[in-house]
Design an enzyme around this catalytic site. Structure first.
Site, PDB file in Angstrom:
ATOM      1  CB  VAL A 177     -21.016 -13.851  11.156  1.00 55.85           C
ATOM      2  CG1 VAL A 177     -21.990 -14.036   9.993  1.00 55.85           C
ATOM      3  CG2 VAL A 177     -19.634 -13.452  10.645  1.00 55.85           C
ATOM      4  CG  HIS A 202      -8.499   3.247  -0.307  1.00 63.69           C
ATOM      5  ND1 HIS A 202      -8.349   4.606  -0.370  1.00 63.69           N
ATOM      6  CD2 HIS A 202      -7.249   2.749  -0.236  1.00 63.69           C
ATOM      7  CE1 HIS A 202      -7.059   4.917  -0.341  1.00 63.69           C
ATOM      8  NE2 HIS A 202      -6.374   3.801  -0.268  1.00 63.69           N
ATOM      9  CB  VAL A 247      -9.294 -20.455   4.364  1.00 64.77           C
ATOM     10  CG1 VAL A 247     -10.666 -20.873   4.870  1.00 64.77           C
ATOM     11  CG2 VAL A 247      -8.248 -20.543   5.465  1.00 64.77           C
ATOM     12  CG  ASN A 272      -0.424   0.199   2.504  1.00 65.58           C
ATOM     13  OD1 ASN A 272       0.716   0.598   2.651  1.00 65.58           O
ATOM     14  ND2 ASN A 272      -1.214  -0.075   3.530  1.00 65.58           N
TER      15      ASN A 272
HETATM   16  C1  LIG Z   1      -2.513  -0.423  -3.689  1.00 66.14           C
HETATM   17  C2  LIG Z   1      -3.063  -0.085  -2.327  1.00 66.14           C
HETATM   18  C3  LIG Z   1      -2.729   1.128  -1.724  1.00 66.14           C
HETATM   19  C4  LIG Z   1      -3.217   1.444  -0.470  1.00 66.14           C
HETATM   20  N1  LIG Z   1      -2.770   2.574   0.155  1.00 66.14           N
HETATM   21  C5  LIG Z   1      -3.083   2.786   1.445  1.00 66.14           C
HETATM   22  C6  LIG Z   1      -2.466   3.816   2.188  1.00 66.14           C
HETATM   23  O1  LIG Z   1      -1.590   4.506   1.687  1.00 66.14           O
HETATM   24  N2  LIG Z   1      -2.856   4.003   3.473  1.00 66.14           N
HETATM   25  C7  LIG Z   1      -3.796   3.207   4.068  1.00 66.14           C
HETATM   26  O2  LIG Z   1      -4.117   3.401   5.252  1.00 66.14           O
HETATM   27  N3  LIG Z   1      -4.389   2.210   3.388  1.00 66.14           N
HETATM   28  C8  LIG Z   1      -4.024   1.961   2.112  1.00 66.14           C
HETATM   29  N4  LIG Z   1      -4.560   0.895   1.461  1.00 66.14           N
HETATM   30  C9  LIG Z   1      -5.569   0.075   2.157  1.00 66.14           C
HETATM   31  C10 LIG Z   1      -5.002  -0.819   3.276  1.00 66.14           C
HETATM   32  O3  LIG Z   1      -3.811  -1.437   2.871  1.00 66.14           O
HETATM   33  C11 LIG Z   1      -6.075  -1.840   3.616  1.00 66.14           C
HETATM   34  O4  LIG Z   1      -7.191  -1.138   4.107  1.00 66.14           O
HETATM   35  C12 LIG Z   1      -5.644  -2.852   4.670  1.00 66.14           C
HETATM   36  O5  LIG Z   1      -4.514  -3.565   4.275  1.00 66.14           O
HETATM   37  C13 LIG Z   1      -6.781  -3.826   4.894  1.00 66.14           C
HETATM   38  O6  LIG Z   1      -6.369  -4.800   5.816  1.00 66.14           O
HETATM   39  P1  LIG Z   1      -7.144  -6.159   5.994  1.00 66.14           P
HETATM   40  O7  LIG Z   1      -6.469  -6.878   7.101  1.00 66.14           O
HETATM   41  O8  LIG Z   1      -8.584  -5.889   6.097  1.00 66.14           O
HETATM   42  O9  LIG Z   1      -7.000  -6.958   4.623  1.00 66.14           O
HETATM   43  P2  LIG Z   1      -5.757  -7.292   3.692  1.00 66.14           P
HETATM   44  O10 LIG Z   1      -4.648  -6.373   3.936  1.00 66.14           O
HETATM   45  O11 LIG Z   1      -6.306  -7.425   2.336  1.00 66.14           O
HETATM   46  O12 LIG Z   1      -5.299  -8.724   4.189  1.00 66.14           O
HETATM   47  C14 LIG Z   1      -6.032  -9.890   3.900  1.00 66.14           C
HETATM   48  C15 LIG Z   1      -5.091 -11.080   3.832  1.00 66.14           C
HETATM   49  O13 LIG Z   1      -5.869 -12.266   3.694  1.00 66.14           O
HETATM   50  C16 LIG Z   1      -5.277 -13.123   2.752  1.00 66.14           C
HETATM   51  N5  LIG Z   1      -6.329 -13.975   2.200  1.00 66.14           N
HETATM   52  C17 LIG Z   1      -7.367 -13.597   1.408  1.00 66.14           C
HETATM   53  N6  LIG Z   1      -8.146 -14.659   1.135  1.00 66.14           N
HETATM   54  C18 LIG Z   1      -7.600 -15.713   1.781  1.00 66.14           C
HETATM   55  C19 LIG Z   1      -7.961 -17.079   1.884  1.00 66.14           C
HETATM   56  N7  LIG Z   1      -9.058 -17.555   1.288  1.00 66.14           N
HETATM   57  N8  LIG Z   1      -7.163 -17.898   2.599  1.00 66.14           N
HETATM   58  C20 LIG Z   1      -6.052 -17.429   3.218  1.00 66.14           C
HETATM   59  N9  LIG Z   1      -5.674 -16.137   3.164  1.00 66.14           N
HETATM   60  C21 LIG Z   1      -6.446 -15.293   2.441  1.00 66.14           C
HETATM   61  C22 LIG Z   1      -4.668 -12.181   1.737  1.00 66.14           C
HETATM   62  O14 LIG Z   1      -3.650 -12.815   0.999  1.00 66.14           O
HETATM   63  C23 LIG Z   1      -4.152 -11.051   2.620  1.00 66.14           C
HETATM   64  O15 LIG Z   1      -2.838 -11.291   3.051  1.00 66.14           O
HETATM   65  C24 LIG Z   1      -4.099   0.546   0.190  1.00 66.14           C
HETATM   66  C25 LIG Z   1      -4.434  -0.651  -0.415  1.00 66.14           C
HETATM   67  C26 LIG Z   1      -3.922  -0.982  -1.644  1.00 66.14           C
HETATM   68  C27 LIG Z   1      -4.281  -2.308  -2.246  1.00 66.14           C
END
Ligand SMILES: Cc1cc2nc3c(=O)[nH]c(=O)nc-3n(C[C@H](O)[C@H](O)[C@H](O)COP(=O)(O)OP(=O)(O)OC[C@H]3O[C@@H](n4cnc5c(N)ncnc54)[C@H](O)[C@@H]3O)c2cc1C
Ligand SMILES: *[C@@H]1O[C@H](CO)[C@@H](O)[C@H](O)[C@H]1NC(C)=O
Ligand SMILES: *[C@@H]1O[C@H](CO)[C@@H](O)[C@H](O)[C@H]1NC(C)=O
Ligand SMILES: *[C@@H]1O[C@H](CO)[C@@H](O)[C@H](O)[C@H]1NC(C)=O
Ligand SMILES: *[C@@H]1O[C@H](CO)[C@@H](O)[C@H](O)[C@H]1NC(C)=O
Ligand SMILES: *[C@@H]1O[C@H](CO)[C@@H](O)[C@H](O)[C@H]1NC(C)=O
Ligand SMILES: *[C@@H]1O[C@H](CO)[C@@H](O)[C@H](O)[C@H]1NC(C)=O
Ligand SMILES: *[C@@H]1O[C@H](CO)[C@@H](O)[C@H](O)[C@H]1NC(C)=O
Ligand SMILES: *[C@@H]1O[C@H](CO)[C@@H](O)[C@H](O)[C@H]1NC(C)=O
Ligand SMILES: *[C@@H]1O[C@H](CO)[C@@H](O)[C@H](O)[C@H]1NC(C)=O
Ligand SMILES: *[C@@H]1O[C@H](CO)[C@@H](O)[C@H](O)[C@H]1NC(C)=O
Ligand SMILES: *[C@@H]1O[C@H](CO)[C@@H](O)[C@H](O)[C@H]1NC(C)=O
Ligand SMILES: CC(=O)N[C@H]1CO[C@H](CO)[C@@H](O)[C@@H]1O
Length: 572
Positions: free
Chosen positions: A546, A524, A256, A114
């Protein structure tokens, strides 16, 4: 059982063998996904002496991957194996195009790819979570968790000269997540020139946007480890420091497929079915809970694959309904991203992080307040009434209230195009987006096969007002570059005055925006397992459980993980 990053081979030899061939492994908590949310939870839960935790992650480790660690260019990993490389469906209301959706697939999730900006929401936005029915979710309650998680490095004198600023009381010093300014922050006077131009447009300097009031121009704080000069991803913050805990296990390269349910009338998870890279399908068991932290694009898909969701969708794929919950996968909101690019006569070699947050009243006339019933109907129709119009109308009213009271609705960032290890270029760009879209789409499975990507449809510009706002922001961005002192040394090269003339109508602006913003999504996405009352289309309650299940939670993008971890602990 532990995964040490220096002995992954050993880990493979013992653990994968165990998953594939030995008896089913059992843990108290199974956390699906090692993004920021999953790893924060795993860190906090495994502090408890009598608890075992396993995190299951589809990707691998990226500790030494330069595409992750290099601070100067966060786009290096796009399109590589640590990016899921999703794509949206054809966008009906945005010239029919499809957009690339980047998403991290690694220990650390999206925090490995990100933009590293560390910017909290406006106080009133967090308080709105409580307004819509989530008791306890308000700024006053959450701010201690923000600070508790943070290890803020105050800027040096040179960084202060380069535009870094902060207000000490808004930051924590003792948490695991390193936040601050990189040494590669651009020196010189560009930040002053940019700040002066915003000032001329009525946008003040904001010394610290992380104190609950976001409007203004600032040089943003980043999730970086300044001393090591690397990105501070969630693995570095929350996993590696505690990886030797005997009660914390991580299964990498393991996807998963679905939740496995216990027999009986109650909906209780027994564990999860997984596919690991090296062998066939197997499973892990949960003594207490299964927690989905797979991100906004996959957690709802996992619920559907497990029989939780809209029966009309599940039945299409022959999945028996365990819980009838039509909000699953709905409420997807994302921001359209457009850019203006300029030629300058100076080269810049350094990161900028210049951002301006503007309120609708700064760049738009009166915000209409008589259309939300229509917008609600339009969204409801567009999602086959999976979310009902009266629920949407209520949510829109709350959102419109935020916009009307001046909560910023536009983000404009300014970057130099830095070439890592190469020659710096005389280019500046501003990218900008509306912050609170009314358009809502959804993400749903498109097959009973868990390896098939879900369909992602943010419905960009379904609601005309979103386009009107994005047009106003685009004009605002052009006006900024036409303002002294930045106007003196820049010349627009994209879209350019041939494509969007100086006297362009809103129609011309709109058509350029629909054609051009689609290089990539803002990435996002949120809202797809919304924490809301069930009658509003919610999927989880204020404890993140849930609806209709006994022991399944969703803890990811839309919720605060520290608070979540403490809630789960309180319940134990
Ligand atoms: C290009 C980009 C730029 C961004 N820039 C910013 C920024 O500058 N500042 C900011 O605050 N936010 C930014 N964001 C958003 C921020 O990174 C996300 O909001 C945050 O990472 C979300 O966290 P999360 O834990 O919900 O999910 P994620 O970070 O998506 O983590 C989910 C994890 O689950 C894993 N997964 C998915 N499905 C499965 C499965 N079936 N089995 C096993 N593992 C699985 C994935 O591989 C991943 O590692 C950006 C996002 C992106 C993509
Ligand atoms: C852990 O210990 C606490 C009390 O110290 C107890 O309430 C809880 O049930 C225990 N949890 C497990 C999984 O044994
Ligand atoms: C995961 O897969 C990657 C890419 O194939 C590999 O380099 C890594 O060693 C694997 N890690 C584990 C723990 O299996
Ligand atoms: C880094 O990204 C480049 C493309 O940007 C790719 O060719 C390379 O394989 C990536 N490196 C790693 C370690 O993934
Ligand atoms: C999406 O649009 C492309 C052309 O841009 C078209 O070829 C394709 O059939 C469309 N897909 C659907 C599902 O409508
Ligand atoms: C900015 O100046 C400081 C101190 O003079 C220096 O350490 C740093 O490397 C400079 N940054 C850049 C990007 O040149
Ligand atoms: C198992 O995975 C590791 C790392 O990804 C890889 O090196 C090895 O070749 C794989 N083994 C098999 C049998 O696929
Ligand atoms: C740009 O900065 C990088 C490190 O920040 C440095 O290695 C490189 O030499 C600089 N390039 C120029 C042309 O100054
Ligand atoms: C709607 O907006 C108009 C003009 O902008 C204003 O006069 C009126 O008070 C607003 N009504 C509500 C209910 O906010
Ligand atoms: C829309 O909903 C109805 C009623 O639930 C259902 O029969 C139909 O299959 C749904 N259509 C789509 C495209 O999902
Ligand atoms: C470069 O920018 C300066 C202002 O910073 C301006 O005075 C000068 O005319 C510009 N030179 C060219 C060649 O555009
Ligand atoms: C914009 O200016 C051009 C050239 O002066 C003119 O031909 C055109 O009609 C103008 N467009 C509008 C919408 O005023
Ligand atoms: C059962 C077990 O191994 N518990 C350990 C979990 O990790 C914490 C923190 O390192 C230890 O205090 C427990 O003993």
């Amino acid at each position: 059982m532990l995964l040490c990053r220096d002995s992954s081979v050993l880990f493979l030899a013992t653990t994968l063998l165990a998953i594939c061939h030995a008896s089913v492994l059992e843990f108290d908590y199974l956390i699906v996904g090692a993004g920021p949310s999953g790893l924060t939870l795993a860190n906090r839960l495994s502090e408890l002496p009598n608890i075992t935790v396993a995190v299951i992650e589809a990707g691998g480790e990226v500790y030494n991957n330069p595409n992750v660690t290099i601070i100067e260019d966060f786009t290096l990993a796009e399109g590589t194996s640590i990016d899921w490389q999703y794509e949206s469906t054809n966008q009906t209301y945005a010239a029919g195009q499809r957009i690339a959706y980047h998403s991290g697939k690694a220990l650390g999730g999206c925090s490995t790819i990100n933009g590293m900006t560390y910017i909290r929401a406006e106080k009133a936005q967090i308080d709105a979570w409580e307004t819509i029915g989530n008791k306890g979710w308000n700024w006053a309650n959450l701010i201690p968790y923000y600070k508790k998680s943070e290890h803020f490095d105050a800027p040096t004198a040179a960084q202060t000269r380069a535009g870094a600023s902060y207000i000490a009381v808004d930051h924590g010093r003792d948490g695991p997540l390193k936040v601050g300014y990189p040494y590669g922050l651009l020196n010189g006077t560009l930040h002053e020139q940019v700040g002066q131009a915003w000032g001329a447009l009525g946008i003040p300097h904001n010394s610290d946007v992380n104190g609950g009031s976001v409007r203004g121009f600032t040089v943003w704080q980043s999730t970086v480890d300044r001393e090591a000069n690397v990105r501070e991803d969630a693995g570095r913050a929350y996993y590696y420091p505690v990886q030797s805990r005997p009660n914390l296990s991580v299964f990498l390269n393991t996807t998963v497929n679905r939740i496995v349910w216990k027999d009986g009338d109650e909906v209780i998870a027994k564990g999860v079915e997984v596919t690991s890279k090296n062998c066939s399908v197997s499973s892990l068991n949960a003594r207490k809970e299964v927690i989905l932290s797979a991100g906004s694009l996959r957690s709802p898909a996992l619920l559907e694959l497990s029989g939780i969701g809209n029966p009309a969708i599940l039945s299409k794929y022959g999945i028996p309904t365990k819980v009838d919950l039509p909000g699953v996968g709905e409420n997807l909101q994302d921001q359209p991203n457009t850019a203006i690019v300029l030629q300058t006569n100076t080269t810049y070699n350094g990161t900028t992080g210049y951002v301006a947050f503007s309120s609708a009243s700064d760049f738009f006339g009166n915000v209409p307040n008589n259309s939300i019933a229509d917008w609600a109907l339009q969204v409801s129709n567009a999602v086959n009434n999976s979310v009902n119009a009266s629920a949407l109308e209520y949510l829109f009213k709350v959102q419109l209230g935020l916009i009307s009271q001046g909560v910023p609705d536009a983000e404009t960032i300014i970057g130099t195009t830095v070439e890592v290890g190469g020659v710096p270029r005389a280019i500046l760009a501003s990218a900008f987006w509306l912050l609170m879209p009314f358009s809502r789409g959804n993400v749903h499975i498109s097959s009973p096969d868990p390896s098939v990507y879900p369909q992602i449809n943010p419905n960009y510009f379904l609601i005309d007002f979103d386009l009107a706002i994005q047009i106003a922001i685009a004009k605002w961005a052009r006006r900024f570059w036409a303002t002294q002192p930045v106007s003196a040394f820049t010349a627009e090269i994209s879209p350019g005055f041939e494509v969007v003339p100086a006297n362009a109508t809103d129609e011309q602006w709109g058509s350029w925006i629909k054609q051009s913003y689609l290089g990539s999504a803002n990435s996002h996405p949120l809202g797809t397992a919304a924490m809301m009352p069930k009658k509003l289309g919610g999927v989880v309650d204020a404890q993140l459980k849930v609806y209709g299940t006994g022991n399944v939670r969703v803890v990811d993008a839309s919720v605060m993980p520290f608070q979540a971890a403490d809630m789960i602990k309180e319940e134990m």
